[in-house]
Design an enzyme around this catalytic site. Structure first.
Site, PDB file in Angstrom:
ATOM      1  N   ASP A 124      44.493  42.301  43.179  1.00 59.27           N
ATOM      2  CA  ASP A 124      45.385  42.390  42.017  1.00 59.27           C
ATOM      3  C   ASP A 124      46.357  43.518  42.349  1.00 59.27           C
ATOM      4  O   ASP A 124      46.036  44.689  42.153  1.00 59.27           O
ATOM      5  CB  ASP A 124      44.591  42.700  40.751  1.00 59.27           C
ATOM      6  CG  ASP A 124      45.480  42.807  39.518  1.00 59.27           C
ATOM      7  OD1 ASP A 124      46.531  42.148  39.471  1.00 59.27           O
ATOM      8  OD2 ASP A 124      45.108  43.577  38.607  1.00 59.27           O
ATOM      9  N   GLU A 175      47.302  38.013  43.708  1.00 60.53           N
ATOM     10  CA  GLU A 175      48.052  37.566  42.540  1.00 60.53           C
ATOM     11  C   GLU A 175      49.531  37.627  42.859  1.00 60.53           C
ATOM     12  O   GLU A 175      50.037  38.628  43.358  1.00 60.53           O
ATOM     13  CB  GLU A 175      47.746  38.420  41.317  1.00 60.53           C
ATOM     14  CG  GLU A 175      48.411  37.858  40.060  1.00 60.53           C
ATOM     15  CD  GLU A 175      47.972  38.581  38.810  1.00 60.53           C
ATOM     16  OE1 GLU A 175      47.081  38.070  38.117  1.00 60.53           O
ATOM     17  OE2 GLU A 175      48.521  39.659  38.542  1.00 60.53           O
ATOM     18  N   ASP A 191      41.554  46.037  36.408  1.00 53.26           N
ATOM     19  CA  ASP A 191      42.189  45.688  37.681  1.00 53.26           C
ATOM     20  C   ASP A 191      41.167  45.086  38.656  1.00 53.26           C
ATOM     21  O   ASP A 191      41.468  44.143  39.379  1.00 53.26           O
ATOM     22  CB  ASP A 191      42.845  46.923  38.313  1.00 53.26           C
ATOM     23  CG  ASP A 191      43.848  47.574  37.385  1.00 53.26           C
ATOM     24  OD1 ASP A 191      44.907  46.966  37.147  1.00 53.26           O
ATOM     25  OD2 ASP A 191      43.561  48.673  36.880  1.00 53.26           O
TER      26      ASP A 191
END
Length: 181
Positions: A20, A81, A154
């Site tokens: 992420d 991501e 996260d």
């Protein structure tokens, strides 16, 4: 930070490193799976850099950490991501820089590299592209059979990205077929 270690057994395990991306907080999660119902968290955490440091130093720290994660855990796939949309241009650029480093380091290491949008991740994990952070954390907890919701968010997001890859990739289809056989 949640960390456990596990040695890969003789039976082939597919290992995914989920990222992420972020410049200040970059979540990561290492997930192993033999089949679609056996996903297990190997390691989860957050790489942090200080906003008071020069940009080049922060990026160097991220690069070093990505290289270390890939070297230590030897993932088959690195799922990141995708920077899809940010209201704040500075945040989008910083996230894009972190994402680019993760993609490049994974490619250099010979890993399969793939990106998923935030909506793809939410849809794959929670069944709805508009799911909130807490819903994603709860579903990661359930899917990885964790005793509590993974924190910080996260790290949970990175685990969700790895789980998305296991669900959406051709490997995910193979794992689902193996589980139903």
């Amino acid at each position: 930070m949640f960390v456990t270690t596990r040695t890969r057994s003789v039976h082939r395990v597919h290992r995914v490193l989920g990222i992420d991306p972020g410049l200040t907080r970059c979540g990561y999660a290492v997930i192993d799976a033999r089949n679609v119902t056996s996903a297990r968290a190997v390691s989860m955490g957050v790489i942090r850099t200080s906003p008071s440091e020069p940009l080049a130093n922060r990026l160097a720290t991220l690069r070093t950490e990505f290289t270390s994660l890939i070297s230590e855990f030897e993932p088959d796939t690195v799922a990141v991501e995708q920077v899809f949309f940010q209201v704040n241009v500075r945040t989008a650029m910083a996230t894009g820089q972190a994402s680019g480093l993760a993609l490049a380091e994974a490619a250099l290491a010979g890993c399969e590299v793939i990106q998923y949008t935030p909506n793809q991740v939410k849809d794959a994990i929670a069944g709805w592209g508009g799911a909130g952070k807490e819903q994603v954390q709860k579903m990661v907890q359930v899917r990885l059979n964790l005793s509590s919701m993974p924190k910080p968010a996260d790290a949970a997001d990175a685990a969700a990205i790895a789980l998305t890859h296991l669900a959406m990739s051709p490997l995910g289809r193979q794992l689902r077929q193996a589980a139903s056989s």
